[in-house]
Design an enzyme around this catalytic site. Structure first.
Site, PDB file in Angstrom:
ATOM      1  N   HIS A  95      24.634 -13.208   6.408  1.00 44.93           N
ATOM      2  CA  HIS A  95      24.405 -11.880   6.965  1.00 44.93           C
ATOM      3  C   HIS A  95      23.571 -11.015   6.029  1.00 44.93           C
ATOM      4  CE1 HIS A  95      28.023 -11.982   9.979  1.00 44.93           C
ATOM      5  NE2 HIS A  95      27.253 -13.041  10.056  1.00 44.93           N
ATOM      6  N   ASP A 133      28.946 -15.445   6.937  1.00 47.80           N
ATOM      7  CA  ASP A 133      29.048 -13.985   6.916  1.00 47.80           C
ATOM      8  C   ASP A 133      28.195 -13.524   5.742  1.00 47.80           C
ATOM      9  OD1 ASP A 133      30.149 -11.202   6.953  1.00 47.80           O
ATOM     10  OD2 ASP A 133      31.587 -12.060   8.347  1.00 47.80           O
TER      11      ASP A 133
END
Length: 512
Positions: A353, A319
């Site tokens: 991310h 993430d």
């Protein structure tokens, strides 16, 4: 010119770092020298000396030079290394921890932590040591040696009883993390201080198995509540959002002050790797974060904290590499504790991310400084985000000398549960200087993908993104006619020495 030279000092090591230099004609080079000893030449704003002697004075000189070799500034000072510490080896009596990854050593390691004071350190030698939740206290140094692994179990019982924590902007009871310090108090002062986690070893959590076990348990515990939400459940990000909020992290710091995490690998958390809530002066350097394939596998997350710094770190995350947070509406608006004075420099992303600011930002986020970062392998690059309901603000964001796929500041609609804040968020005063925006990223599967390099979307005509400056910025155009920039509800934009260059030509010329 040099401001404060910050120092992290151990018995055998000195780590120095300083803020970015303003420059006009090429980045400065720094010569960092120990009198009569090693000299480091670098264009980064940090340096490290190892293999030193305890309780010894070292004369240090840092010289900044321009491309012509002219001296821009110079500082000299003395650093006294700390005394050698008593070693509390977790494998020795009276602790007797057993390596091999089969025996659970929670009690043995915790006993060593409880015995540790400012004159000693807890030593985890080579080998894998299985453990449940551990709780640090004031003046503890946890040293995980190269080849050593603190390995968290995947059994949720090893992380009970639950502790008061905060996840995705909401305070709640969560399972304990593998490494814990401090007690959560939104309105209180620091209650845990002067902690060090270092060494060349690994701190590895229970990963996806622990994540699944937690969500399964919470789904059963909360099934009546979740059913009672009816259509409201659609405002949550996905069906695992509510039960997933009880997960522990890998390292959880609450109301802590003066913490250094240095040289270790942090991996395989059941959610976020390192989470700092209501903390002050947390420094993370020389670390590797690994969580690719982990649900919500953030790397380094300061949350309503201040004076937090990360540098010389590598991220391979599932993430956000970094996620800067300050609570979620409506609770975050009431607590109103901002995240501020955050420094990120010399960070490299293998995957992840983004460096994210938000979307939990109801308490406000301000004074974020980013420089010398390689984010080109992330999905989004820099992602400034919030929902219209959040309230709060994100302001004074400064990025320098960085390569990344995208610059995004926008209103989002996901993770949008909770009552609205008093007003839509205020996004303002962003500066991007000497930045290359490629428009090419590694997506969630680590595949190459083309994206719009610049995306600015405010919260409506009355609440636009405001005062964004692009200076000495190069944006790379793509051969398939992808737009260079997309804007809506954005005012006060300025462009100085702004260039659009063909992607292939830029990198070809840069290699010369």
């Amino acid at each position: 010119m040099f401001g404060e030279i910050r120092k992290i000092v151990f018995n055998d090591e000195i780590i120095l770092w300083w803020d970015r230099f303003e420059y006009e004609n090429g980045k400065p080079v720094f010569e960092v020298a120990l009198a009569g000893g090693e000299k480091i030449v670098t264009d980064k704003t940090h340096a490290e000396f190892t293999g030193l002697k305890g309780n010894t004075e070292y004369n240090v000189t840092i010289t900044a030079k321009n491309n012509a070799g002219d001296i821009l500034d110079e500082k000299s000072f003395i650093v006294l290394t700390s005394d050698d510490k008593k070693i509390l080896d977790v494998t020795k009596p009276p602790y007797n921890a057993v390596k091999g990854g089969k025996v659970i050593n929670t009690e043995a390691i915790q006993r060593a932590i409880d015995d540790c004071d400012e004159k000693s350190l807890v030593y985890v030698p080579e080998g894998e040591f299985l453990t449940g939740a551990l709780f640090l206290k004031d003046n503890v140094q946890l040293y995980v040696a190269k080849g050593g692994v603190l390995k968290g179990t995947s059994d949720i019982k090893d992380y009970t009883p639950k502790i008061k924590s905060r996840f995705e902007g909401l305070e709640m009871e969560c399972f304990a993390s593998l490494i814990n310090a401090g007690n959560l108090d939104a309105y209180g002062a620091p209650n845990c201080k002067n902690i060090v986690i270092r060494g060349g070893g690994v701190i590895s959590g229970g990963g996806n198995e622990l994540c699944k076990n937690t969500i399964d348990y919470e789904n059963e515990r909360l099934k009546d509540y979740i059913k009672s939400l009816g259509d409201e459940i659609k405002t949550y990000e996905n069906e695992e959002t509510i039960p997933g909020r009880a997960r522990g992290r890998l390292v959880n710091l609450s109301n802590c002050e003066n913490v250094v995490v240095s040289g270790v690998t942090l991996e395989n958390a059941p959610s976020w790797n390192m989470h700092m809530i209501y903390c002050d002066n947390i420094v993370t350097c020389g670390c590797t974060f690994r969580s690719f394939g982990i649900h919500n596998g953030d790397g380094w997350d300061p949350d309503s904290s201040e004076n937090c710094t990360a540098f010389n770190c590598v991220f391979d995350t599932g993430d956000d590499c970094v996620a800067i947070k300050s609570g979620k509406n409506p609770e975050g608006n009431v607590i109103n504790r901002p995240c501020k004075n955050i420094r990120l420099f010399d960070l490299k992303a293998v995957s992840g991310h983004a460096v994210a600011i938000g979307s939990e930002m109801s308490g406000g986020i301000e004074n974020v400084f980013i420089w010398d970062c390689d984010l080109k392998n992330t999905v989004f690059g820099l992602h400034i985000k919030g929902t219209k309901k959040r309230g709060g603000y994100i302001k004074n964001i400064y990025m320098y000398d960085t390569v990344l796929p995208c610059v995004i500041a926008r209103s989002v609609t996901y993770n949008d549960d909770g009552a609205s804040g008093p007003n839509p968020p205020d996004f303002s005063n962003f500066l991007f200087d000497n930045v290359v925006i490629t428009g090419v990223c590694k997506n969630f599967k680590k595949e190459i993908e083309v994206r719009i390099p610049m995306l600015l979307t405010g919260f409506g005509d009355d609440y636009p993104i405001n005062d964004v400056k692009f200076k000495n910025v190069t944006v790379l155009s793509q051969p398939n006619d992808v737009a260079v920039m997309q804007m809506k509800h954005a005012t006060g934009l300025s462009f100085e020495n702004f260039k659009v260059c063909e992607y292939g030509k830029y990198f070809k010329d840069s290699d010369k």
